[in-house]
Scaffold this motif. Structure first.
Motif, PDB file in Angstrom:
ATOM      1  N   ALA A   5       0.816  -1.212   0.000  1.00 10.86           N
ATOM      2  CA  ALA A   5       0.000   0.000   0.000  1.00 10.86           C
ATOM      3  C   ALA A   5       0.849   1.261   0.000  1.00 10.86           C
ATOM      4  O   ALA A   5       0.423   2.305  -0.508  1.00 10.86           O
ATOM      5  CB  ALA A   5      -0.938  -0.001   1.207  1.00 10.86           C
ATOM      6  N   PHE A   6       2.057   1.188   0.539  1.00 14.44           N
ATOM      7  CA  PHE A   6       2.920   2.360   0.560  1.00 14.44           C
ATOM      8  C   PHE A   6       3.329   2.793  -0.846  1.00 14.44           C
ATOM      9  O   PHE A   6       3.743   3.932  -1.044  1.00 14.44           O
ATOM     10  CB  PHE A   6       4.154   2.095   1.420  1.00 14.44           C
ATOM     11  N   GLY A   7       3.199   1.909  -1.796  1.00 14.67           N
ATOM     12  CA  GLY A   7       3.486   2.277  -3.179  1.00 14.67           C
ATOM     13  C   GLY A   7       2.520   3.300  -3.735  1.00 14.67           C
ATOM     14  O   GLY A   7       2.808   3.948  -4.745  1.00 14.67           O
ATOM     15  N   HIS A   8       1.358   3.476  -3.087  1.00 14.50           N
ATOM     16  CA  HIS A   8       0.359   4.465  -3.521  1.00 14.50           C
ATOM     17  C   HIS A   8       0.551   5.821  -2.844  1.00 14.50           C
ATOM     18  O   HIS A   8      -0.201   6.748  -3.122  1.00 14.50           O
ATOM     19  CB  HIS A   8      -1.044   3.955  -3.208  1.00 14.50           C
ATOM     20  N   LEU A   9       1.509   5.910  -1.937  1.00 14.59           N
ATOM     21  CA  LEU A   9       1.627   7.100  -1.105  1.00 14.59           C
ATOM     22  C   LEU A   9       2.838   7.949  -1.463  1.00 14.59           C
ATOM     23  O   LEU A   9       3.944   7.437  -1.627  1.00 14.59           O
ATOM     24  CB  LEU A   9       1.729   6.700   0.374  1.00 14.59           C
ATOM     25  N   GLU A  10       2.593   9.251  -1.595  1.00 11.46           N
ATOM     26  CA  GLU A  10       3.657  10.227  -1.523  1.00 11.46           C
ATOM     27  C   GLU A  10       3.576  10.827  -0.127  1.00 11.46           C
ATOM     28  O   GLU A  10       2.627  10.554   0.600  1.00 11.46           O
ATOM     29  CB  GLU A  10       3.493  11.279  -2.619  1.00 11.46           C
ATOM     30  N   LYS A  11       4.514  11.621   0.277  1.00 11.53           N
ATOM     31  CA  LYS A  11       4.633  12.003   1.672  1.00 11.53           C
ATOM     32  C   LYS A  11       3.349  12.636   2.205  1.00 11.53           C
ATOM     33  O   LYS A  11       3.005  13.766   1.873  1.00 11.53           O
ATOM     34  CB  LYS A  11       5.807  12.964   1.863  1.00 11.53           C
ATOM     35  N   PRO A  12       2.622  11.921   3.077  1.00 12.33           N
ATOM     36  CA  PRO A  12       1.428  12.505   3.705  1.00 12.33           C
ATOM     37  C   PRO A  12       1.826  13.353   4.905  1.00 12.33           C
ATOM     38  O   PRO A  12       2.942  13.253   5.415  1.00 12.33           O
ATOM     39  CB  PRO A  12       0.641  11.265   4.136  1.00 12.33           C
ATOM     40  N   SER A  13       0.907  14.180   5.379  1.00  8.76           N
ATOM     41  CA  SER A  13       1.210  14.980   6.564  1.00  8.76           C
ATOM     42  C   SER A  13       1.305  14.091   7.796  1.00  8.76           C
ATOM     43  O   SER A  13       2.093  14.354   8.702  1.00  8.76           O
ATOM     44  CB  SER A  13       0.159  16.076   6.757  1.00  8.76           C
ATOM     45  N   TRP A  14       0.491  13.040   7.858  1.00  7.24           N
ATOM     46  CA  TRP A  14       0.594  11.995   8.879  1.00  7.24           C
ATOM     47  C   TRP A  14      -0.237  10.795   8.439  1.00  7.24           C
ATOM     48  O   TRP A  14      -1.069  10.894   7.535  1.00  7.24           O
ATOM     49  CB  TRP A  14       0.164  12.483  10.264  1.00  7.24           C
ATOM     50  N   LEU A  15       0.009   9.661   9.089  1.00  6.63           N
ATOM     51  CA  LEU A  15      -0.733   8.441   8.793  1.00  6.63           C
ATOM     52  C   LEU A  15      -1.231   7.814  10.087  1.00  6.63           C
ATOM     53  O   LEU A  15      -0.520   7.805  11.093  1.00  6.63           O
ATOM     54  CB  LEU A  15       0.136   7.402   8.080  1.00  6.63           C
ATOM     55  N   VAL A  16      -2.449   7.277  10.037  1.00  2.71           N
ATOM     56  CA  VAL A  16      -2.987   6.487  11.140  1.00  2.71           C
ATOM     57  C   VAL A  16      -3.411   5.136  10.587  1.00  2.71           C
ATOM     58  O   VAL A  16      -4.210   5.066   9.646  1.00  2.71           O
ATOM     59  CB  VAL A  16      -4.184   7.186  11.812  1.00  2.71           C
ATOM     60  N   PHE A  17      -2.827   4.076  11.150  1.00  9.80           N
ATOM     61  CA  PHE A  17      -3.282   2.734  10.784  1.00  9.80           C
ATOM     62  C   PHE A  17      -4.315   2.314  11.819  1.00  9.80           C
ATOM     63  O   PHE A  17      -4.034   2.272  13.016  1.00  9.80           O
ATOM     64  CB  PHE A  17      -2.117   1.747  10.764  1.00  9.80           C
ATOM     65  N   ALA A  18      -5.524   2.029  11.365  1.00 11.09           N
ATOM     66  CA  ALA A  18      -6.643   1.736  12.259  1.00 11.09           C
ATOM     67  C   ALA A  18      -7.258   0.390  11.908  1.00 11.09           C
ATOM     68  O   ALA A  18      -7.144  -0.087  10.776  1.00 11.09           O
ATOM     69  CB  ALA A  18      -7.697   2.836  12.171  1.00 11.09           C
TER      70      ALA A  18
END
Length: 225
Positions: free
Chosen positions: A60-73
Motif C-alpha cells: 500500500a505504501f506504493g500508492h503514497l507520496e509524503k502525507p502529513s501523517w498516517l494512522v493505521f486503524a
C-alpha cells in the motif's frame, strides 16, 4: 493510482474495519481500487484499504507520496481482561518478535502496547501467554510492518485499534482460515458451515462484535479528520 501528497491518510486492513467510518464521511470519493478521498473537519484526507497482513501493508505504501501523517486503524484481539470488546486505544508501542516502535504522533485516546503477529492468535491460552512474554495488551497482524515503513521514511504515524475479540474468546482454526484472505466469498463461508455447522454461532458472535468495534473505532477517528 498514486495518492496526492501532503494530506493525512487513514489505512485499514479490512473493509469491515472502515465501513462505519466511511458512513460518517460526507462526499467520500473513490480514487482507485480500495482507495478513497474525503473531507473531514479540518480538510481533505485519504483512506486506503490495504488487505490483511504485512505484505499487503507494505504494498500500500506504493500508492503514497509524503502525507502529513498516517494512522493505521482497525481491529485487534485482546490479550488482557481489561480490554473488552469495543474498547478503542492508541498503541503506546508497537512490538514484534524482532522490533519495537514508539509512535511519534500523540493521540488523545487511552493507550496500550500492541503486538503484531505473523499469524492469527485465536486460542485464549495463547493470548495470555503472548501477553506474558511480550507485555502487550492486544495483538494484530499489520501494525509492525506499517510502523517500520513509516519510521524508514521519516513519516509521522500512529496506530488506533478497537477490540473485536476479548482474551477469553476462542477463534477456531476453520474460521481463521476463512478470514485469512480478508474478504471471504459466500461459497467459502457456506462450505465451512457444511463442514462445521457449529461455526454458525461463531460467525454470529463475530458479526456482532466487529460491528461494535467498527462503530466505536469510527467515533474515535472522526475527531482526527
Amino acid at each position: 493510482m498514486r495518492a496526492v501528497s501532503g494530506i493525512p491518510c487513514f489505512l485499514f486492513a479490512l473493509e469491515r474495519e472502515h465501513v462505519e467510518f466511511r458512513k460518517r464521511i460526507v462526499g467520500l470519493t473513490s480514487i482507485g481500487d480500495r482507495m478513497w478521498r474525503g473531507r473531514g473537519r479540518t480538510g481533505e484526507f485519504l483512506l486506503i484499504e490495504t488487505g490483511l497482513g504485512a505484505e499487503n501493508v507494505q504494498r500500500a505504501f506504493g500508492h503514497l507520496e509524503k502525507p502529513s501523517w498516517l494512522v493505521f486503524a482497525g481491529f485487534a484481539g485482546s490479550l488482557v481482561s481489561e480490554l473488552a470488546v469495543g474498547s478503542v486505544f492508541a498503541a503506546s508501542r508497537v512490538l514484534s518478535e524482532k522490533a519495537s516502535f514508539t509512535p511519534p504522533m500523540p493521540l488523545v485516546l487511552p493507550s496500550a502496547p500492541l503486538f503484531t503477529s505473523a499469524t492469527m492468535v485465536g486460542d485464549p491460552r495463547a493470548k495470555r501467554e503472548l501477553h506474558r512474554v511480550s507485555g502487550a495488551s492486544a495483538v494484530d497482524m499489520e501494525s509492525a510492518a506499517f510502523a517500520a515503513e513509516c519510521q524508514r521514511r521519516g513519516w509521522r504515524w500512529a496506530c488506533v485499534r478497537a477490540i473485536s475479540d476479548d482474551v477469553d474468546t476462542a477463534l477456531s482454526p476453520e474460521l481463521g482460515s476463512l478470514l485469512a484472505g480478508g474478504r471471504p466469498r459466500t461459497e467459502s463461508v457456506l462450505g465451512g458451515l457444511v463442514r462445521r455447522p457449529c461455526m454458525f454461532w461463531e460467525l454470529l458472535r463475530l458479526a456482532r462484535d466487529t460491528r461494535l468495534a467498527s462503530r466505536n473505532l469510527a467515533e474515535a477517528l472522526l475527531p482526527l479528520t
